[in-house]
Scaffold this motif. Structure first.
Motif, PDB file in Angstrom:
ATOM      1  N   HIS A 414       0.879  -1.185   0.000  1.00 13.64           N
ATOM      2  CA  HIS A 414       0.000   0.000   0.000  1.00 13.64           C
ATOM      3  C   HIS A 414       0.907   1.222   0.000  1.00 13.64           C
ATOM      4  N   ALA A 415       0.307   2.420  -0.021  1.00  9.60           N
ATOM      5  CA  ALA A 415       1.115   3.637  -0.231  1.00  9.60           C
ATOM      6  C   ALA A 415       2.192   3.789   0.845  1.00  9.60           C
ATOM      7  N   GLY A 416       1.860   3.486   2.099  1.00 10.31           N
ATOM      8  CA  GLY A 416       2.830   3.630   3.181  1.00 10.31           C
ATOM      9  C   GLY A 416       4.003   2.669   3.009  1.00 10.31           C
ATOM     10  N   GLU A 417       3.678   1.436   2.623  1.00 10.61           N
ATOM     11  CA  GLU A 417       4.753   0.444   2.430  1.00 10.61           C
ATOM     12  C   GLU A 417       5.632   0.810   1.232  1.00 10.61           C
ATOM     13  N   ASP A 424      13.891   3.789   1.776  1.00 12.63           N
ATOM     14  CA  ASP A 424      15.024   2.935   2.172  1.00 12.63           C
ATOM     15  C   ASP A 424      16.044   2.813   1.045  1.00 12.63           C
ATOM     16  N   ARG A 425      15.601   3.056  -0.174  1.00 15.15           N
ATOM     17  CA  ARG A 425      16.531   2.975  -1.304  1.00 15.15           C
ATOM     18  C   ARG A 425      16.978   4.356  -1.753  1.00 15.15           C
ATOM     19  N   GLY A 426      16.790   5.342  -0.873  1.00 17.84           N
ATOM     20  CA  GLY A 426      17.343   6.670  -1.122  1.00 17.84           C
ATOM     21  C   GLY A 426      16.501   7.553  -2.016  1.00 17.84           C
ATOM     22  N   GLU A 427      15.260   7.148  -2.328  1.00 18.97           N
ATOM     23  CA  GLU A 427      14.430   7.975  -3.213  1.00 18.97           C
ATOM     24  C   GLU A 427      13.923   9.191  -2.443  1.00 18.97           C
ATOM     25  N   ARG A 428      14.055  10.343  -3.045  1.00 16.23           N
ATOM     26  CA  ARG A 428      13.690  11.594  -2.390  1.00 16.23           C
ATOM     27  C   ARG A 428      12.814  12.430  -3.315  1.00 16.23           C
ATOM     28  N   VAL A 429      12.026  13.293  -2.709  1.00 10.84           N
ATOM     29  CA  VAL A 429      11.238  14.252  -3.488  1.00 10.84           C
ATOM     30  C   VAL A 429      11.305  15.579  -2.738  1.00 10.84           C
ATOM     31  N   GLY A 430      11.616  16.657  -3.468  1.00 13.74           N
ATOM     32  CA  GLY A 430      11.771  17.957  -2.825  1.00 13.74           C
ATOM     33  C   GLY A 430      12.821  17.929  -1.724  1.00 13.74           C
ATOM     34  N   GLY A 431      13.843  17.111  -1.874  1.00 11.67           N
ATOM     35  CA  GLY A 431      14.943  17.074  -0.909  1.00 11.67           C
ATOM     36  C   GLY A 431      14.689  16.201   0.303  1.00 11.67           C
ATOM     37  N   VAL A 432      13.486  15.629   0.432  1.00 15.27           N
ATOM     38  CA  VAL A 432      13.218  14.772   1.604  1.00 15.27           C
ATOM     39  C   VAL A 432      12.834  13.365   1.137  1.00 15.27           C
ATOM     40  N   PRO A 433      13.050  12.370   2.010  1.00 11.03           N
ATOM     41  CA  PRO A 433      12.707  11.008   1.600  1.00 11.03           C
ATOM     42  C   PRO A 433      11.225  10.886   1.240  1.00 11.03           C
ATOM     43  N   VAL A 434      10.958  10.063   0.238  1.00 11.99           N
ATOM     44  CA  VAL A 434       9.572   9.848  -0.204  1.00 11.99           C
ATOM     45  C   VAL A 434       8.740   9.375   0.988  1.00 11.99           C
ATOM     46  N   ALA A 438       3.619  11.757  -0.528  1.00 12.16           N
ATOM     47  CA  ALA A 438       4.228  11.894  -1.866  1.00 12.16           C
ATOM     48  C   ALA A 438       3.732  10.780  -2.779  1.00 12.16           C
ATOM     49  N   VAL A 439       3.635   9.566  -2.258  1.00 15.67           N
ATOM     50  CA  VAL A 439       3.145   8.447  -3.079  1.00 15.67           C
ATOM     51  C   VAL A 439       1.680   8.673  -3.445  1.00 15.67           C
ATOM     52  N   GLU A 440       0.893   9.161  -2.484  1.00 13.46           N
ATOM     53  CA  GLU A 440      -0.533   9.374  -2.789  1.00 13.46           C
ATOM     54  C   GLU A 440      -0.742  10.517  -3.781  1.00 13.46           C
ATOM     55  N   TRP A 444       1.341   6.904  -9.705  1.00 13.15           N
ATOM     56  CA  TRP A 444       1.862   6.252 -10.915  1.00 13.15           C
ATOM     57  C   TRP A 444       3.372   6.422 -11.002  1.00 13.15           C
ATOM     58  N   ARG A 445       3.799   7.668 -10.740  1.00  9.25           N
ATOM     59  CA  ARG A 445       5.238   7.947 -10.797  1.00  9.25           C
ATOM     60  C   ARG A 445       6.008   6.985  -9.880  1.00  9.25           C
ATOM     61  N   TRP A 446       5.507   6.791  -8.650  1.00  4.33           N
ATOM     62  CA  TRP A 446       6.281   6.028  -7.681  1.00  4.33           C
ATOM     63  C   TRP A 446       6.125   4.522  -7.892  1.00  4.33           C
ATOM     64  N   ALA A 447       4.969   4.106  -8.392  1.00  2.58           N
ATOM     65  CA  ALA A 447       4.832   2.680  -8.728  1.00  2.58           C
ATOM     66  C   ALA A 447       5.773   2.331  -9.878  1.00  2.58           C
ATOM     67  N   ARG A 448       5.879   3.255 -10.849  1.00  2.00           N
ATOM     68  CA  ARG A 448       6.804   3.001 -11.968  1.00  2.00           C
ATOM     69  C   ARG A 448       8.249   2.988 -11.489  1.00  2.00           C
ATOM     70  N   ARG A 449       8.538   3.904 -10.546  1.00  3.13           N
ATOM     71  CA  ARG A 449       9.911   3.960 -10.024  1.00  3.13           C
ATOM     72  C   ARG A 449      10.255   2.636  -9.317  1.00  3.13           C
TER      73      ARG A 449
END
Ligand SMILES: NC(=O)C1=CN([C@@H]2O[C@H](COP(=O)(O)OP(=O)(O)OC[C@H]3O[C@@H](n4cnc5c(N)ncnc54)[C@H](O)[C@@H]3O)[C@@H](O)[C@H]2O)[C@@H](O)CC1
Ligand SMILES: Nc1ncnc2c1ncn2[C@@H]1O[C@H](COP(=O)(O)OP(=O)(O)O)[C@@H](O)[C@H]1O
Ligand SMILES: [K+]
Length: 569
Positions: A414-417, A424-434, A438-440, A444-449
């Motif tokens: 789910h979005a939280g997981e 945990d794999r270093g993905e960030r958005v706007g300088g902070v960890p996802v 951000a996922v909600e 689509w962007r984050w599922a593709r990532r």
């Protein structure tokens, strides 16, 4: 199947037709007005178009042109139509048609040399809609949102368009709310990516031309589109260009593994299950029940062993080695397997991953990452998946997933997981960890990532479930009621995905892209099972599982499928 094409593909398909003088806008506007007529008849007490109050919000592009032409057709059928021009210009043809049909036009828009209509806002008030506009909106039976279509860049409405959206009555507190029809797309929503930046007018119906656009299927924008009504305006869209798809019942029926006269349980697919723990047996019961009730040939449930069990097994094996006796005595089921067997006596219990063959695995639901013994079993499943065995990995299996898996493996966060996995794999958005927000905001962007990073098929759970598989192929399913957001329903989904992977394991290995379609099919059946279990009311996860056989039977019957057919695997 509903298929969405990108705005670029739609524009490319329109171009030669427009160049040849085909009346695309007339077709679009005519279909739009037909849908409005249907809605006015359905919603008005008088059941007719004559006298209905319609407000057309028209931007300066062709989207506004569609809306103005439709407004003209409605005015000619006796509706009282007011058009509010929101752009710095107006679509000339649409405006001329509207005026000729007697539409009242409000706006400060220059058309050629002339300034038409009344002032929208009071003097010097900038982008505020004036009293005439507010009165028209307050009394409207229906509002046509033609502010902007595929010409929007998704960064949010500007100027008067934004103010007009804010001025449409929302019906909060039981007040009046007009029916809202979005022209092509809800104005300002992310047409190609489903993003929502700023206010977007929530539509009851979106009439979309040529083909649905991805944003009509992708959350969060899809949640603002209401019912999507595609209109064929004669475009030929590229066969391989589908950006997002949505399976319907007949598609799922065609994918479902159905036994034939010569099928037997092993050939139909055995699903190995490593879900639940002695402390939390529920996930084991739910995932297993769902797999059995979705029609898998057999479930092999891996029992939980603690360190004492493992010590005893080692001692017993050593003694047998000394006696040169190869036969291991059957081990009694532990408390977890006993709970699972009590619910599903048809399950076969295994002592460890690797005891007995399986065609696919379901692992991780209800497994606490802090539980070392169960985690070893989950890790063994991840290793098997890495070696090519189809698998669904849920909840407590996700953090064991690294890069380099194939699309034959389905992750079901789910979005939280998903946010935790990405952070945990270093993905960030706007300088902070996802994070979850951000996922909600951009699921689509984050599922593709996550698909790009893991190589796996990613099924992101939510009110709309997104599945991204091999090559980025994307499915969007919105089949369940909000009641489905209940503890354990994700465990049931894992069981259904597992059943499909086991039933079509050979096909998935040969064509890993199939895993995404199967995962989307599982989401559809899971959602429909919730509706079926309790139409319109609360539902428990176990009730969803118990509704699966009837839902699958309905789907297969509607497909016109024979009662018995050969299993495609
Ligand atoms: N070309 C045609 O004949 C056809 C076009 N179609 C319609 O045409 C639409 C696309 O038309 P266009 O390419 O003219 O573009 P749009 O009408 O979607 O958008 C352009 C207009 O929106 C304004 N705008 C853009 N971003 C804005 C923002 N953030 N806030 C406020 N205003 C904004 C622009 O200033 C411009 O006036 C489709 O969505 C569809 O409705 C359909 O009728 C099919 C046929
Ligand atoms: N608002 C909603 N409307 C419809 N379905 C939803 C909604 N929210 C969640 N779901 C579905 O409910 C299920 C919840 O799964 P999950 O979050 O894993 O719960 P659990 O861990 O308790 O099993 C998923 O299939 C998800 O798609
Ligand atoms: K629009």
């Amino acid at each position: 199947m509903l298929r969405a094409w990108s705005s670029a593909d739609v524009r490319a398909a329109e171009a030669p037709l427009l160049a040849a003088g085909e009346p695309l806008m007339d077709r679009a506007a005519f279909a739009l007005h037909v849908e409005v007529v249907r809605l006015l008849r359905a919603h008005r007490r008088e059941r007719r178009v004559h006298g209905a109050r319609v407000v057309v919000l028209a931007g300066g592009g062709a989207n506004g042109g569609d809306a103005l032409h439709a407004g003209a057709l409605l005015a000619r059928r006796g509706a009282a139509v007011t058009a509010v021009l929101a752009g710095e210009r107006a679509h000339a043809g649409g405006l001329a048609a509207a005026r000729a049909a007697g539409v009242r036009v409000l706006g400060d828009v220059a058309v050629g040399d002339a300034v038409v209509g009344d002032a929208v806002g009071p003097d010097d008030e900038g982008d505020e809609p004036g009293p005439l506009v507010c009165d028209a909106l307050a009394g409207a039976d229906l509002v046509l949102d033609g502010l902007v279509g595929i010409g929007s860049d998704g960064s949010g409405l500007r100027g008067l368009a934004r103010a007009l959206v804010a001025a449409v009555p929302t019906g909060t507190g039981g007040g009046h709310r007009p029916v809202v029809v979005a022209v092509d797309v809800p104005s300002g929503s992310g047409v190609d990516d489903g993003r929502v930046a700023g206010d977007v007018l929530r539509a009851d119906v979106t009439v979309t031309f040529g083909a649905p656009k991805p944003g009509l299927l992708l959350p969060p924008a899809s949640g603002l589109a209401g019912q999507v009504v595609p209109v064929d305006i004669g475009l030929t869209l590229p066969a391989g260009g589908v950006a997002v798809g949505r399976l319907e019942g007949a598609d799922v029926a065609a994918l479902w593994p159905v036994p034939g006269a010569t099928s037997q349980k092993y050939a139909r697919g055995v699903l190995g299950v490593v879900c639940g723990t002695t402390r939390y047996p529920g996930a084991g019961v739910l995932a297993t029940s769902a797999a059995v009730l979705a029609g898998v040939g057999m479930v092999r449930f891996v029992d939980e062993r603690d360190e004492r069990d493992e010590r005893d097994e080692r001692d017993e094996r050593d003694e047998r080695d000394e006696r040169e006796d190869p036969a291991a005595p059957p081990r009694p089921a532990g408390p977890l397997a006993t709970a699972v067997l009590a619910a599903r006596p048809e399950v076969v219990v295994a002592g460890a991953v690797g005891d007995g063959r399986v065609q696919a695995w379901a692992a991780g639901s209800g497994v606490d990452p802090a539980d070392p013994a169960r985690r070893r079993d989950v890790a063994a499943v991840v290793a098997a998946a890495r070696d090519g065995v189809p698998a669904v990995l849920d909840a407590g299996a996700l953090d064991l997933v690294t890069e380099g898996l194939g699309a034959h493996v389905v992750l079901t966060p789910h979005a939280g997981e998903l946010a935790r996995w990405l952070a945990d794999r270093g993905e960030r958005v706007g300088g902070v960890p996802v994070d979850r927000d951000a996922v909600e905001a951009e699921p689509w962007r984050w599922a593709r990532r996550a698909h790009d990073l893991s190589g796996a098929t990613v099924l992101l759970k939510g009110a709309t479930t997104l599945v991204v598989g091999a090559g980025g192929s994307t499915w969007s399913q919105a089949d369940g009621p909000a009641w489905l957001a209940t503890a354990g329903s994700g465990d049931v989904l894992a069981g259904v995905v597992g059943a499909l992977l086991a039933g079509r394991a050979e096909d998935v290995v040969a064509d890993p892209a199939l895993a995404a379609r199967l995962a989307a099919a599982a989401a559809l059946v899971h959602g429909r099972a919730a509706h079926h279990a309790t139409p319109g009311g609360p539902v428990s996860a176990l009730a969803v599982a118990h509704a699966l056989p009837a839902v699958v039977a309905d789907l297969l019957a509607q497909d016109g499928a024979p009662a018995v057919r050969d299993c495609p695997a």
